[in-house]
Design a protein around this motif. Structure first.
Motif, PDB file in Angstrom:
ATOM      1  N   UNK A  35     -58.066  28.365-112.530  1.00 13.91           N
ATOM      2  CA  UNK A  35     -57.252  26.615-112.427  1.00 13.91           C
ATOM      3  C   UNK A  35     -57.784  26.385-111.109  1.00 13.91           C
ATOM      4  N   UNK A  36     -57.580  25.346-110.971  1.00  7.88           N
ATOM      5  CA  UNK A  36     -58.375  24.162-109.613  1.00  7.88           C
ATOM      6  C   UNK A  36     -57.413  24.573-108.223  1.00  7.88           C
ATOM      7  N   UNK A  37     -57.949  25.258-107.498  1.00  6.88           N
ATOM      8  CA  UNK A  37     -56.886  25.354-106.115  1.00  6.88           C
ATOM      9  C   UNK A  37     -56.490  23.795-105.374  1.00  6.88           C
ATOM     10  N   UNK A  38     -54.920  23.642-105.613  1.00  6.71           N
ATOM     11  CA  UNK A  38     -55.053  22.610-104.829  1.00  6.71           C
ATOM     12  C   UNK A  38     -53.331  22.256-104.026  1.00  6.71           C
ATOM     13  N   UNK A  39     -52.813  21.509-103.759  1.00  4.59           N
ATOM     14  CA  UNK A  39     -51.583  21.449-102.720  1.00  4.59           C
ATOM     15  C   UNK A  39     -51.263  19.452-102.857  1.00  4.59           C
TER      16      UNK A  39
ATOM     17  N   UNK B 177     -54.640  18.016-102.923  1.00  3.45           N
ATOM     18  CA  UNK B 177     -55.355  17.872-102.335  1.00  3.45           C
ATOM     19  C   UNK B 177     -56.543  19.336-102.273  1.00  3.45           C
ATOM     20  N   UNK B 178     -57.479  18.781-102.844  1.00  4.45           N
ATOM     21  CA  UNK B 178     -58.419  20.430-103.716  1.00  4.45           C
ATOM     22  C   UNK B 178     -59.039  20.312-102.901  1.00  4.45           C
ATOM     23  N   UNK B 179     -59.430  19.724-101.354  1.00  5.96           N
ATOM     24  CA  UNK B 179     -60.592  19.902-100.970  1.00  5.96           C
ATOM     25  C   UNK B 179     -60.517  20.158 -99.210  1.00  5.96           C
ATOM     26  N   UNK B 180     -61.288  20.734 -98.248  1.00  7.02           N
ATOM     27  CA  UNK B 180     -61.463  19.991 -96.826  1.00  7.02           C
ATOM     28  C   UNK B 180     -62.640  19.178 -96.588  1.00  7.02           C
ATOM     29  N   UNK B 181     -62.888  18.611 -96.800  1.00  5.64           N
ATOM     30  CA  UNK B 181     -63.971  17.661 -96.752  1.00  5.64           C
ATOM     31  C   UNK B 181     -63.875  16.703 -95.209  1.00  5.64           C
ATOM     32  N   UNK B 182     -64.282  16.701 -94.811  1.00  5.29           N
ATOM     33  CA  UNK B 182     -63.973  16.008 -93.379  1.00  5.29           C
ATOM     34  C   UNK B 182     -64.155  14.350 -93.944  1.00  5.29           C
TER      35      UNK B 182
ATOM     36  N   UNK C  26     -46.574   8.187 -89.316  1.00  9.76           N
ATOM     37  CA  UNK C  26     -47.014   8.734 -90.045  1.00  9.76           C
ATOM     38  C   UNK C  26     -45.781   9.851 -89.421  1.00  9.76           C
ATOM     39  N   UNK C  27     -46.296  11.223 -89.581  1.00 18.82           N
ATOM     40  CA  UNK C  27     -45.230  11.700 -88.961  1.00 18.82           C
ATOM     41  C   UNK C  27     -45.483  13.030 -88.551  1.00 18.82           C
ATOM     42  N   UNK C  28     -45.052  13.794 -86.804  1.00 13.63           N
ATOM     43  CA  UNK C  28     -46.337  14.415 -86.621  1.00 13.63           C
ATOM     44  C   UNK C  28     -46.730  15.348 -86.958  1.00 13.63           C
ATOM     45  N   UNK C  29     -46.363  16.042 -88.460  1.00 15.64           N
ATOM     46  CA  UNK C  29     -46.120  17.066 -89.117  1.00 15.64           C
ATOM     47  C   UNK C  29     -47.245  16.582 -89.837  1.00 15.64           C
ATOM     48  N   UNK C  30     -47.779  15.216 -90.102  1.00 10.80           N
ATOM     49  CA  UNK C  30     -48.563  15.439 -91.494  1.00 10.80           C
ATOM     50  C   UNK C  30     -49.950  15.526 -90.790  1.00 10.80           C
ATOM     51  N   UNK C  31     -49.808  16.763 -91.498  1.00  7.64           N
ATOM     52  CA  UNK C  31     -51.748  16.776 -91.620  1.00  7.64           C
ATOM     53  C   UNK C  31     -51.985  17.978 -92.316  1.00  7.64           C
ATOM     54  N   UNK C  32     -53.740  17.295 -92.691  1.00  7.39           N
ATOM     55  CA  UNK C  32     -54.180  18.040 -94.068  1.00  7.39           C
ATOM     56  C   UNK C  32     -53.990  19.004 -94.253  1.00  7.39           C
ATOM     57  N   UNK C  33     -53.268  19.649 -95.622  1.00  4.43           N
ATOM     58  CA  UNK C  33     -52.792  21.245 -95.809  1.00  4.43           C
ATOM     59  C   UNK C  33     -54.521  22.199 -96.462  1.00  4.43           C
ATOM     60  N   UNK C  34     -54.585  23.313 -96.823  1.00  2.00           N
ATOM     61  CA  UNK C  34     -55.244  24.164 -97.259  1.00  2.00           C
ATOM     62  C   UNK C  34     -54.975  23.864 -98.858  1.00  2.00           C
ATOM     63  N   UNK C  35     -55.885  23.595 -99.590  1.00  3.50           N
ATOM     64  CA  UNK C  35     -55.538  23.416-101.337  1.00  3.50           C
ATOM     65  C   UNK C  35     -55.062  24.356-101.367  1.00  3.50           C
ATOM     66  N   UNK C  36     -53.693  25.076-101.786  1.00  7.11           N
ATOM     67  CA  UNK C  36     -52.920  26.663-102.749  1.00  7.11           C
ATOM     68  C   UNK C  36     -53.154  26.635-103.548  1.00  7.11           C
ATOM     69  N   UNK C  37     -53.979  27.443-104.346  1.00  4.19           N
ATOM     70  CA  UNK C  37     -53.494  28.424-105.457  1.00  4.19           C
ATOM     71  C   UNK C  37     -52.371  28.851-106.781  1.00  4.19           C
ATOM     72  N   UNK C  38     -51.662  28.849-105.207  1.00  4.91           N
ATOM     73  CA  UNK C  38     -50.224  29.027-106.374  1.00  4.91           C
ATOM     74  C   UNK C  38     -49.233  28.572-106.406  1.00  4.91           C
TER      75      UNK C  38
END
Length: 298
Positions: free
Chosen positions: A17-21, A91-96, A122-134
């Motif tokens: 599985x590839x971690x992704x959000x 989202x599979x990575x957090x590259x700048x 945008x909405x103020x809560x729209x920020x880039x997430x960490x990929x989620x593996x589950x």
């Protein structure tokens, strides 16, 4: 859905599985969306999901810099039949610049020969997430939730429209309209010989072919406490893709601008008001100001 890849390891095939959000970024179907003229948005609009690099903050006054600073993570066309855009991004990575917590933006654009339709929100809560593996649930980034709209309009209730774009012009697009057939149509030339270069007429909203229309910049002395300061009023068109900067000097040789040297008193759509931060007394009674125009994308 979690993406899967097949890996050959020691003669055995393994499923990994590839971690992704996932992020579902979209607008509701069946909503009225319009361009700057009031016409319905059409399939010529492209919507993009991304972030701005290097700490850049988009404003209505620096539109011309967006393209060079925006990094696109995903894009999709506008469906004029359903009257929406709709896309699932993984989202599979957090590259700048898509680092965790960085601001995410949605931008709609339609480029035409004489102008560009734009909307950025945008909405103020729209920020880039960490990929989620589950097996993560997709984040829902819907246009109607936008609470920060830099250009264009978003009405959450969809009445009289959900989204409405605004129009901007580059120098080349303005040139096609205002200087068609003119010999002296370059930015630094002066088609109407009124002493104002075409690029100044473009930024300030005056006619480049009518010598009676000259950009009027007002310089005044304002008193704050016991000190006198230079203040410059610059008439401009905020829909023009140009950067207008007020610079100050004490000797006509060294020129400065920005924080520490000037302060923006007002940043209205048709007027930029900037004050010098050094008083006449502090500089020995000699303070000067000038206005510089930089065309974006040229």
């Amino acid at each position: 859905m979690i993406p899967w890849v097949w890996r050959l390891l020691s003669g055995a095939v393994m499923m990994v599985a590839i971690q992704a959000q996932p992020i579902l970024w979209a607008s509701d179907s069946g909503q009225t969306n319009r361009d700057s003229t009031g016409a319905l948005m059409d399939s010529g609009f492209l919507f993009e999901l991304g972030s701005f690099s290097g700490g850049f903050q988009p404003t209505a006054g620096n539109v011309g810099e967006w393209a060079g600073r925006c990094v696109v993570a995903d894009s999709t066309g506008y469906n004029s039949t359903d009257q929406r855009f709709n896309r699932l991004h993984e989202v599979t990575a957090n590259t700048a610049p898509f680092t965790v917590g960085a601001a995410a933006w949605i931008m709609g654009t339609k480029v035409g020969p004489t102008g560009t339709e734009r909307i950025l929100f945008r909405k103020s809560t729209w920020t880039w997430p960490t990929p989620n593996p589950i097996n993560p649930v997709p984040l829902q980034w819907n246009a109607k939730l936008a609470d920060q709209v830099v250009l264009g309009t978003v009405d959450a209730d969809g009445s009289p429209f959900l989204m409405k774009a605004a129009r901007t012009q580059s120098y080349a697009q303005w040139q096609m309209v205002e200087l068609m057939g003119e010999d002296e149509d370059a930015a630094g030339e002066d088609a109407d010989n009124d002493g104002a270069a075409n690029e100044l007429e473009f930024a300030f909203g005056t006619s480049p072919t009518d010598g009676s229309e000259v950009p009027e910049i007002m310089v005044e002395i304002v008193e704050l406490g016991v000190m006198d300061y230079l203040q410059v009023s610059v008439p401009r068109r905020i829909d023009r893709e140009a950067m207008v900067v007020v610079e100050v000097s004490g000797n006509l040789t060294d020129w400065d601008s920005g924080p520490g040297f000037t302060t923006v008193v007002s940043d209205a759509a048709d007027l930029l008001l900037v004050r010098d931060l050094t008083s006449e007394a502090e500089s020995g009674g000699r303070r000067f100001a000038r206005v510089r125009v930089s065309l974006m994308g040229m």
